[in-house]
Design an enzyme around this catalytic site. Structure first.
Site, mmCIF file in Angstrom:
data_model
loop_
_atom_site.group_PDB
_atom_site.id
_atom_site.type_symbol
_atom_site.label_atom_id
_atom_site.label_comp_id
_atom_site.label_asym_id
_atom_site.label_seq_id
_atom_site.Cartn_x
_atom_site.Cartn_y
_atom_site.Cartn_z
ATOM 1 C CB VAL A 83 34.355 31.817 32.485
ATOM 2 C CG1 VAL A 83 34.387 31.690 30.972
ATOM 3 C CG2 VAL A 83 35.697 32.300 33.017
ATOM 4 C CE LYS A 84 34.654 33.971 26.762
ATOM 5 N NZ LYS A 84 35.979 34.426 26.331
ATOM 6 C CG ASP A 85 28.794 36.705 34.045
ATOM 7 O OD1 ASP A 85 28.469 36.573 32.850
ATOM 8 O OD2 ASP A 85 28.029 36.439 34.989
ATOM 9 C CB ALA A 131 30.981 41.072 30.496
#
Length: 360
Positions: free
Chosen positions: A62-64, A67
């Site tokens: 999910v951190k894409d 980012a």
């Protein structure tokens, strides 16, 4: 006379396939992840439990989303120019997302992280070209906390930016603009409950804010917390307590403070649940066995929370949570008998599921 075996006309089956073509490589492929119904858990609860399959992002988590947004926000503000440096303090997945986006955009990536994180995360970051600094765990108020070290590193270099994922509202904005709208559209506006845990707070806050803005009192927003985090106590005490006693095997979630990403949306939280590690590890194994989902601790905790939110709602309700990433980066721990026993978690796993703990 030969009998005609085949029709002269061909019937074309209707397809629900929606083509996704990204002209910018991995950048436009971030987001638009599937929403999966957990069939066994849904049948058991009498409610529909859905998970957003964030492990299907290009960087695997999910951190894409965050980012991409924090880097592009820095670009728009003129803080990051060609051949610049991106620096962050992260427990892993944000760093991996940043490393992917930095490679695609041509930036150098420098990551500070607690040295307690899984070695496979650090190895992956280095394989993606990031410069990795594992540092001893220190509380946020300590100047040697990994976030403060990351900030100082960025300040000491020209054309460098500290993306500050915990307090950079571009993180939250990513989910207001992408995750929330995707969920609402995927369920045709019929979302009755949303829950997930918080690390930076961006995923929970941004998604919750969007859904609440669209559905008002038709949706129940519940924050999930592991032991060792203060969010549960803060919500339950109406902001009077920051008790973060305890500890958890989950990585990347739980805080001793309320981040800037979470602060604007404390007011829309309807309830909070604290999930013991024993319930999280049991769900992790149950998801693998019953649903075929190979997920990490955070995702399993989120699903436990979803089952608890389901109990708060009428039968037939739709509850959504986040599957943050897969189990690949944690497998050497969560499927290891010796590691599970060292954390006093092995006996929490039902006997019929212990067969998946195949590592010594």
């Amino acid at each position: 006379m030969l009998k005609r075996l085949f029709s002269t006309t061909t019937k074309v089956a209707k397809s629900s396939f929606v083509p996704l073509v990204s002209s910018t490589g991995i950048l436009d492929a971030i987001g638009n992840t599937p929403l999966l119904k957990l069939t066994k858990l849904s049948e058991k609860s009498g409610r529909n439990i859905y998970v957003k399959a964030e492990y299907m992002n290009p960087g695997g988590s999910v951190k894409d989303r965050a980012a991409k947004y924090v880097i592009e926000d820095a670009e728009k503000k003129g803080l990051l120019k060609q051949e610049g440096m991106v620096v962050e303090g992260t427990a892993g997945n944000t760093g991996i997302g940043l490393a992917h986006v930095c490679r695609a955009k041509g930036y150098k990536c420098v990551i500070y992280m607690p040295n307690t994180q899984s070695p496979s995360k650090m190895d992956l970051l280095r394989l993606l070209g990031a410069e990795v600094h594992p540092v001893p765990v220190k509380p946020f108020k300590d100047p040697m906390n990994y976030n403060h070290q990351a900030r100082r590193h960025a300040e000491s270099h020209p054309n460098a930016v500290w993306t500050n994922q915990f307090d950079n509202l571009a993180n939250r904005q990513a989910h207001i603009e992408t995750t929330g709208p995707e969920i609402l559209k995927q369920l045709d506006g019929k979302v009755h409950g949303f829950t997930c845990s918080t690390g930076t707070g961006g995923t929970f806050a941004g998604t919750s804010r969007y859904l609440k803005s669209q559905l008002k009192n038709k949706i129940k927003i519940v924050v999930a917390d592991p032991p060792g985090s203060c969010v549960y106590a803060f919500v339950k005490s109406n902001g009077k307590s920051l008790d973060n006693s305890g500890s958890s095997f989950t990585e990347g979630i739980g805080q001793a403070r309320i981040t800037e990403n979470l602060k604007p949306d404390i007011e829309i939280i309807d309830d909070a649940v604290k999930i013991p590690d024993a319930e999280t590890i049991t769900m992790l194994y149950e998801l693998l066995d019953a649903e075929g989902l190979y997920v990490g601790g955070t995702s399993a905790l989120n699903v436990v929370a979803a089952t608890k939110v389901a109990e708060m709602l009428p039968e037939g309700s739709n509850v959504v949570t986040i599957v943050a990433d897969s189990a690949h980066k944690y497998a050497d721990r969560i499927f290891s008998v010796s590691w599970l026993k060292s954390k006093k978690l092995f006996d929490s796993i039902p006997d019929n599921l212990k067969k998946y703990a195949i590592l010594k």
